[in-house]
Design a protein around this motif. Structure first.
Motif, mmCIF file in Angstrom:
data_model
loop_
_atom_site.group_PDB
_atom_site.id
_atom_site.type_symbol
_atom_site.label_atom_id
_atom_site.label_comp_id
_atom_site.label_asym_id
_atom_site.label_seq_id
_atom_site.Cartn_x
_atom_site.Cartn_y
_atom_site.Cartn_z
ATOM 1 N N LYS A 1 -7.041 16.257 -1.202
ATOM 2 C CA LYS A 1 -8.314 16.154 -1.897
ATOM 3 C C LYS A 1 -9.481 16.562 -1.019
ATOM 4 O O LYS A 1 -10.464 17.163 -1.484
ATOM 5 N N LYS A 2 -9.399 16.242 0.269
ATOM 6 C CA LYS A 2 -10.489 16.530 1.195
ATOM 7 C C LYS A 2 -10.238 17.810 2.003
ATOM 8 O O LYS A 2 -10.872 18.033 3.034
ATOM 9 N N HIS A 3 -9.310 18.628 1.543
ATOM 10 C CA HIS A 3 -9.005 19.917 2.176
ATOM 11 C C HIS A 3 -8.692 19.737 3.666
ATOM 12 O O HIS A 3 -9.258 20.411 4.520
ATOM 13 N N GLN A 4 -7.758 18.852 3.954
ATOM 14 C CA GLN A 4 -7.401 18.551 5.338
ATOM 15 C C GLN A 4 -6.025 19.110 5.676
ATOM 16 O O GLN A 4 -5.101 19.034 4.875
ATOM 17 N N ARG A 5 -5.909 19.659 6.882
ATOM 18 C CA ARG A 5 -4.584 19.975 7.389
ATOM 19 C C ARG A 5 -4.039 18.713 8.047
ATOM 20 O O ARG A 5 -4.728 17.685 8.124
ATOM 21 N N ILE A 6 -2.795 18.765 8.562
ATOM 22 C CA ILE A 6 -2.180 17.568 9.126
ATOM 23 C C ILE A 6 -3.012 17.016 10.285
ATOM 24 O O ILE A 6 -3.214 15.814 10.403
ATOM 25 N N GLY A 7 -3.531 17.909 11.127
ATOM 26 C CA GLY A 7 -4.362 17.472 12.241
ATOM 27 C C GLY A 7 -5.593 16.715 11.784
ATOM 28 O O GLY A 7 -6.011 15.734 12.415
ATOM 29 N N ASP A 8 -6.189 17.138 10.673
ATOM 30 C CA ASP A 8 -7.349 16.444 10.121
ATOM 31 C C ASP A 8 -6.964 15.073 9.578
ATOM 32 O O ASP A 8 -7.688 14.095 9.751
ATOM 33 N N LEU A 9 -5.820 15.005 8.910
ATOM 34 C CA LEU A 9 -5.365 13.740 8.347
ATOM 35 C C LEU A 9 -5.144 12.699 9.437
ATOM 36 O O LEU A 9 -5.517 11.535 9.290
ATOM 37 N N VAL A 10 -4.545 13.121 10.529
ATOM 38 C CA VAL A 10 -4.272 12.202 11.638
ATOM 39 C C VAL A 10 -5.551 11.846 12.383
ATOM 40 O O VAL A 10 -5.759 10.691 12.762
ATOM 41 N N ALA A 11 -6.429 12.826 12.574
ATOM 42 C CA ALA A 11 -7.656 12.612 13.350
ATOM 43 C C ALA A 11 -8.771 11.969 12.541
ATOM 44 O O ALA A 11 -9.736 11.455 13.111
ATOM 45 N N GLY A 12 -8.669 11.993 11.224
ATOM 46 C CA GLY A 12 -9.742 11.462 10.386
ATOM 47 C C GLY A 12 -10.938 12.391 10.328
ATOM 48 O O GLY A 12 -12.092 11.956 10.410
ATOM 49 N N THR A 13 -10.664 13.693 10.170
ATOM 50 C CA THR A 13 -11.714 14.705 10.132
ATOM 51 C C THR A 13 -11.489 15.653 8.963
ATOM 52 O O THR A 13 -10.442 15.623 8.310
ATOM 53 N N THR A 14 -12.462 16.494 8.713
ATOM 54 C CA THR A 14 -12.309 17.595 7.769
ATOM 55 C C THR A 14 -13.349 18.650 8.103
ATOM 56 O O THR A 14 -14.164 18.454 9.019
ATOM 57 N N LEU A 15 -13.341 19.755 7.381
ATOM 58 C CA LEU A 15 -14.304 20.833 7.595
ATOM 59 C C LEU A 15 -15.249 20.905 6.406
ATOM 60 O O LEU A 15 -14.803 20.839 5.255
ATOM 61 N N VAL A 16 -16.548 21.036 6.701
ATOM 62 C CA VAL A 16 -17.554 21.142 5.642
ATOM 63 C C VAL A 16 -18.434 22.351 5.898
ATOM 64 O O VAL A 16 -18.497 22.884 7.013
#
Length: 243
Positions: A133-148
């Motif tokens: 939903k938040k357009h996250q790759r696995i690294g984002d999911l683990v790190a709690g980040t995303t790109l905007v």
């Protein structure tokens, strides 16, 4: 257009437009071109084979390759969540808690690039980003980040760090010097979101918090005027310090 709402540690809700899969792919291609160019130039300067350096040539060659290997991590750490490719596409990494990502978050994203982008030629990253939903790759999911996206959506985006030219400018709220750059950036984000959504309640909530923090009184009927004056005052005082 995908939107993400983030509640900051100051209990202020902000909206960001998420970077699309296409934004990510093009940014990654630009970054890959830079890394490949570095390697090609390195090989041209040093020779095709690292064996030319003798027994320790391989180790020395690997050390010279470190900038390419660490490119993504170092770029995001020192360029406020961006690499050259991300700057080109006007996107950046943010933390889902509303704060600037920490070094550990950047590090986790970088480590998981091995899974996200290198394994199966990036297919995993494409599938996960498209499916989340938040357009996250696995690294984002683990790190709690995303790109905007970082592209300006209103006419106030340039007010924060642009020096005030008018030398006769009169500061209304000198107490604004007690705020930090990160606080002013948050005020700017609030104004952008209010302009975009028309949610003036957010502007009033932010104004009340700032009145309590700075021990000042809003002199304007429209809270957006108050926030704009604070930005202008901060900008003017900051420019004077740099002179």
């Amino acid at each position: 257009m995908a939107i993400i709402s983030i509640t900051t540690t100051q209990n202020i809700e902000l909206e960001y437009e998420l970077a699309s899969l296409g934004d990510r792919i093009i940014a990654s291609i630009v970054d890959d071109i830079i890394k490949i160019a570095y390697v090609v130039i390195l090989l041209m300067v040093l020779g095709i084979s690292a064996d030319s350096f003798g027994e320790g040539g391989i180790v020395f060659f690997l050390l010279l390759m470190l900038p390419a290997a660490l490119y993504s991590l170092l770029s995001e750490v020192f360029l406020n969540g961006q690499s050259v490719g991300k700057k080109v596409m006007a996107i950046k990494v943010i933390s889902l808690n509303g704060n600037q990502p920490t070094f550990s978050q950047y590090l986790i994203r970088w480590i998981f690039r091995l899974i996200d982008l290198l394994m199966f030629s990036g297919l995993i990253a494409v599938v996960v980003v498209a499916a989340t939903k938040k357009h996250q790759r696995i690294g984002d999911l683990v790190a709690g980040t995303t790109l905007v996206k970082t592209k300006a959506r209103t006419g106030i985006e340039q007010t924060l760090y642009v020096p005030t030219v008018d030398t006769s400018y009169i500061v209304t709220y000198p107490e604004v010097v007690n705020l930090k750059d990160s606080d002013m950036q948050l005020i700017k984000e609030v104004m952008i979101n209010v302009r975009k959504s028309g949610n003036n309640i957010l502007a009033w909530q932010t104004t009340e918090k700032l009145e309590n923090i700075l021990h000042v009184k809003n002199q304007y009927d429209d809270p957006m005027n108050f926030l704009y004056v604070l930005l202008s005052d901060y900008n003017h005082l900051a420019s004077k310090e740099q002179q």
